[in-house]
Design a protein around this motif. Structure first.
Motif, PDB file in Angstrom:
ATOM      1  N   PRO A  30      67.145  -5.729 -64.417  1.00 13.33           N
ATOM      2  CA  PRO A  30      67.252  -4.469 -64.480  1.00 13.33           C
ATOM      3  C   PRO A  30      67.940  -3.985 -63.385  1.00 13.33           C
ATOM      4  CG  PRO A  30      65.249  -5.024 -64.035  1.00 13.33           C
ATOM      5  CD  PRO A  30      65.352  -6.103 -64.153  1.00 13.33           C
ATOM      6  N   ALA A  31      68.983  -3.318 -63.597  1.00 15.75           N
ATOM      7  CA  ALA A  31      69.763  -2.730 -62.388  1.00 15.75           C
ATOM      8  C   ALA A  31      68.593  -2.249 -61.312  1.00 15.75           C
ATOM      9  CB  ALA A  31      70.261  -1.745 -62.965  1.00 15.75           C
ATOM     10  N   VAL A  32      68.715  -2.204 -60.436  1.00 10.50           N
ATOM     11  CA  VAL A  32      67.940  -1.822 -59.169  1.00 10.50           C
ATOM     12  C   VAL A  32      69.226  -1.368 -57.946  1.00 10.50           C
ATOM     13  CG1 VAL A  32      65.786  -2.304 -59.833  1.00 10.50           C
ATOM     14  CG2 VAL A  32      67.506  -3.388 -57.796  1.00 10.50           C
ATOM     15  N   HIS A  33      68.351  -0.237 -56.834  1.00  8.54           N
ATOM     16  CA  HIS A  33      69.358   0.467 -55.619  1.00  8.54           C
ATOM     17  C   HIS A  33      68.619  -0.448 -55.069  1.00  8.54           C
ATOM     18  CE1 HIS A  33      71.781   2.912 -53.301  1.00  8.54           C
ATOM     19  NE2 HIS A  33      71.355   2.441 -52.321  1.00  8.54           N
ATOM     20  N   TYR A  34      69.078  -1.972 -54.349  1.00  3.99           N
ATOM     21  CA  TYR A  34      69.372  -2.857 -53.506  1.00  3.99           C
ATOM     22  C   TYR A  34      69.224  -2.331 -51.923  1.00  3.99           C
ATOM     23  CZ  TYR A  34      69.875  -6.078 -56.854  1.00  3.99           C
ATOM     24  OH  TYR A  34      69.364  -7.282 -58.252  1.00  3.99           O
ATOM     25  N   SER A  35      68.412  -2.629 -50.510  1.00  2.00           N
ATOM     26  CA  SER A  35      68.570  -1.892 -49.880  1.00  2.00           C
ATOM     27  C   SER A  35      69.274  -2.174 -48.619  1.00  2.00           C
ATOM     28  CB  SER A  35      66.548  -1.798 -49.098  1.00  2.00           C
ATOM     29  OG  SER A  35      65.822  -2.917 -49.032  1.00  2.00           O
ATOM     30  N   LYS A  36      69.253  -3.664 -48.637  1.00  2.00           N
ATOM     31  CA  LYS A  36      69.975  -4.273 -47.927  1.00  2.00           C
ATOM     32  C   LYS A  36      70.024  -5.551 -48.673  1.00  2.00           C
ATOM     33  CE  LYS A  36      69.856  -6.688 -42.872  1.00  2.00           C
ATOM     34  NZ  LYS A  36      68.795  -7.117 -42.291  1.00  2.00           N
ATOM     35  N   GLU A  68      73.312   0.096 -48.073  1.00  2.00           N
ATOM     36  CA  GLU A  68      73.425  -1.019 -46.942  1.00  2.00           C
ATOM     37  C   GLU A  68      73.652  -2.557 -46.618  1.00  2.00           C
ATOM     38  OE1 GLU A  68      73.313  -1.883 -42.753  1.00  2.00           O
ATOM     39  OE2 GLU A  68      73.067   0.281 -43.585  1.00  2.00           O
ATOM     40  N   ALA A  69      74.403  -2.981 -45.722  1.00  2.00           N
ATOM     41  CA  ALA A  69      74.951  -3.797 -46.173  1.00  2.00           C
ATOM     42  C   ALA A  69      75.536  -4.788 -44.929  1.00  2.00           C
ATOM     43  CB  ALA A  69      76.620  -3.895 -46.835  1.00  2.00           C
ATOM     44  N   LYS A  94      66.653 -14.007 -47.384  1.00  2.00           N
ATOM     45  CA  LYS A  94      65.282 -13.563 -47.689  1.00  2.00           C
ATOM     46  C   LYS A  94      64.452 -13.320 -46.761  1.00  2.00           C
ATOM     47  CE  LYS A  94      61.630 -13.479 -50.890  1.00  2.00           C
ATOM     48  NZ  LYS A  94      61.079 -14.160 -52.254  1.00  2.00           N
ATOM     49  N   SER A  95      64.331 -13.689 -45.480  1.00  2.00           N
ATOM     50  CA  SER A  95      64.009 -14.712 -44.850  1.00  2.00           C
ATOM     51  C   SER A  95      64.617 -13.505 -43.552  1.00  2.00           C
ATOM     52  CB  SER A  95      64.322 -15.901 -44.032  1.00  2.00           C
ATOM     53  OG  SER A  95      65.118 -15.794 -43.175  1.00  2.00           O
ATOM     54  N   ASP A  96      65.354 -12.889 -43.744  1.00  2.00           N
ATOM     55  CA  ASP A  96      66.477 -11.781 -42.392  1.00  2.00           C
ATOM     56  C   ASP A  96      66.117 -10.122 -43.614  1.00  2.00           C
ATOM     57  OD1 ASP A  96      67.935 -11.259 -40.287  1.00  2.00           O
ATOM     58  OD2 ASP A  96      69.721 -10.252 -41.400  1.00  2.00           O
ATOM     59  N   GLY A  97      65.873  -9.990 -44.159  1.00  2.00           N
ATOM     60  CA  GLY A  97      65.643  -9.297 -45.297  1.00  2.00           C
ATOM     61  C   GLY A  97      65.483  -8.754 -46.069  1.00  2.00           C
ATOM     62  N   ALA A  98      66.719  -8.803 -46.306  1.00  2.00           N
ATOM     63  CA  ALA A  98      67.879  -8.722 -47.308  1.00  2.00           C
ATOM     64  C   ALA A  98      66.994  -8.457 -49.035  1.00  2.00           C
ATOM     65  CB  ALA A  98      68.631  -9.371 -47.398  1.00  2.00           C
ATOM     66  N   ASP A  99      67.237  -8.073 -49.916  1.00  2.00           N
ATOM     67  CA  ASP A  99      66.759  -8.546 -51.133  1.00  2.00           C
ATOM     68  C   ASP A  99      68.099  -8.672 -52.269  1.00  2.00           C
ATOM     69  OD1 ASP A  99      67.871  -5.259 -50.794  1.00  2.00           O
ATOM     70  OD2 ASP A  99      66.182  -4.801 -51.734  1.00  2.00           O
ATOM     71  N   GLY A 100      69.252  -8.606 -51.413  1.00  2.00           N
ATOM     72  CA  GLY A 100      70.690  -8.825 -52.665  1.00  2.00           C
ATOM     73  C   GLY A 100      70.912 -10.012 -51.526  1.00  2.00           C
ATOM     74  N   TYR A 154      72.890 -12.522 -55.972  1.00  2.00           N
ATOM     75  CA  TYR A 154      71.564 -12.933 -56.280  1.00  2.00           C
ATOM     76  C   TYR A 154      70.697 -11.924 -56.424  1.00  2.00           C
ATOM     77  CZ  TYR A 154      73.057 -17.536 -55.919  1.00  2.00           C
ATOM     78  OH  TYR A 154      73.969 -18.736 -56.494  1.00  2.00           O
ATOM     79  N   ASP A 155      69.503 -11.236 -57.249  1.00  2.00           N
ATOM     80  CA  ASP A 155      68.755 -10.976 -56.157  1.00  2.00           C
ATOM     81  C   ASP A 155      67.599 -11.584 -55.968  1.00  2.00           C
ATOM     82  OD1 ASP A 155      66.759  -7.925 -58.118  1.00  2.00           O
ATOM     83  OD2 ASP A 155      65.982  -9.721 -57.738  1.00  2.00           O
ATOM     84  N   VAL A 156      67.563 -11.558 -54.832  1.00  2.00           N
ATOM     85  CA  VAL A 156      66.676 -12.090 -53.939  1.00  2.00           C
ATOM     86  C   VAL A 156      65.206 -12.401 -54.109  1.00  2.00           C
ATOM     87  CG1 VAL A 156      66.069 -12.715 -51.083  1.00  2.00           C
ATOM     88  CG2 VAL A 156      68.429 -12.054 -51.742  1.00  2.00           C
TER      89      VAL A 156
END
Length: 207
Positions: A30-36, A68-69, A94-100, A154-156
């Motif tokens: 599903p489409a989501v709004h990625y935070s990072k 946020e990128a 992912k370890s850096d806090g990214a969700d995308g 990628y959806d992390v």
């Protein structure tokens, strides 16, 4: 006649030198709004200027659309992802806090020779060479840089590929020109396929 001549020049100047050849969206995610979103360009080390330009321009385009990128080059330096598979890169993001994670892979780079045919341009003043006025530009052969790209998003969180796109960039005038046309075209397609969605301020506040 003058209006037609001016319009033709305007359209040529406005054309992007990056063109999408195919793209795909995973409808099961599903489409989501990625935070990072982390942007990682995988290009040869001897083209580091292209990597930096591609990451910087894509980050700017994502930020303009409310995301946020960050650039992997800026976050970790030039060698941190060297030799990594994309799956290992997802784990590092992912370890850096990214969700995308948006990866940009250069799949081909070659120089080609192209014949540009001669053209008759109508004169905007109604006089000049040839029948009815105009100017003739003779044909010529030119060398051009052609880049082929594959980009995956990628959806992390789920570790799944949400989006994949293949594209070609033809004869950019500089690394910045290449990165600018590329990032605009890819982000446009991601919005069109709802890979990236824009949430209202209220929606963002409720998250």
């Amino acid at each position: 006649m003058r209006k037609t001549w001016i319009l033709a020049l305007f359209l040529l100047a406005a054309c992007s030198n990056t063109h999408i050849t195919s793209s795909w969206r995973n409808d099961r995610v599903p489409a989501v709004h990625y935070s990072k979103v982390m942007v990682l360009a995988m290009v040869p080390d001897n083209q580091r200027n292209i990597r930096q330009a591609m990451e910087h321009s894509m980050v700017e385009q994502l930020r303009r659309n409310g995301y946020e990128a960050v650039s992997a080059f800026q976050e970790f330096g030039p060698k941190a992802f060297e030799g990594m598979t994309e799956q290992a890169s997802v784990a590092k993001a992912k370890s850096d806090g990214a969700d995308g994670l948006l990866t940009i892979s250069q799949t081909d780079h070659r120089r080609t020779r192209q014949y540009v045919p001669g053209t008759i341009y109508p004169s905007p003043w109604g006089w000049g060479w040839g029948w009815g006025g105009g100017y003739y530009s003779p044909g010529y052969v030119r060398s051009a840089n052609c880049f082929a790209w594959e980009t995956n998003f990628y959806d992390v969180t789920s570790d799944k590929v949400l989006y994949s796109v293949q594209s070609n960039s033809f004869d950019p005038s500089s690394a910045n020109d290449l990165a600018d046309s590329y990032s605009k075209e890819i982000v446009r397609d991601m919005k069109e396929k709802r890979v990236l969605i824009k949430l209202s301020k209220k929606d963002l506040a409720d998250r």
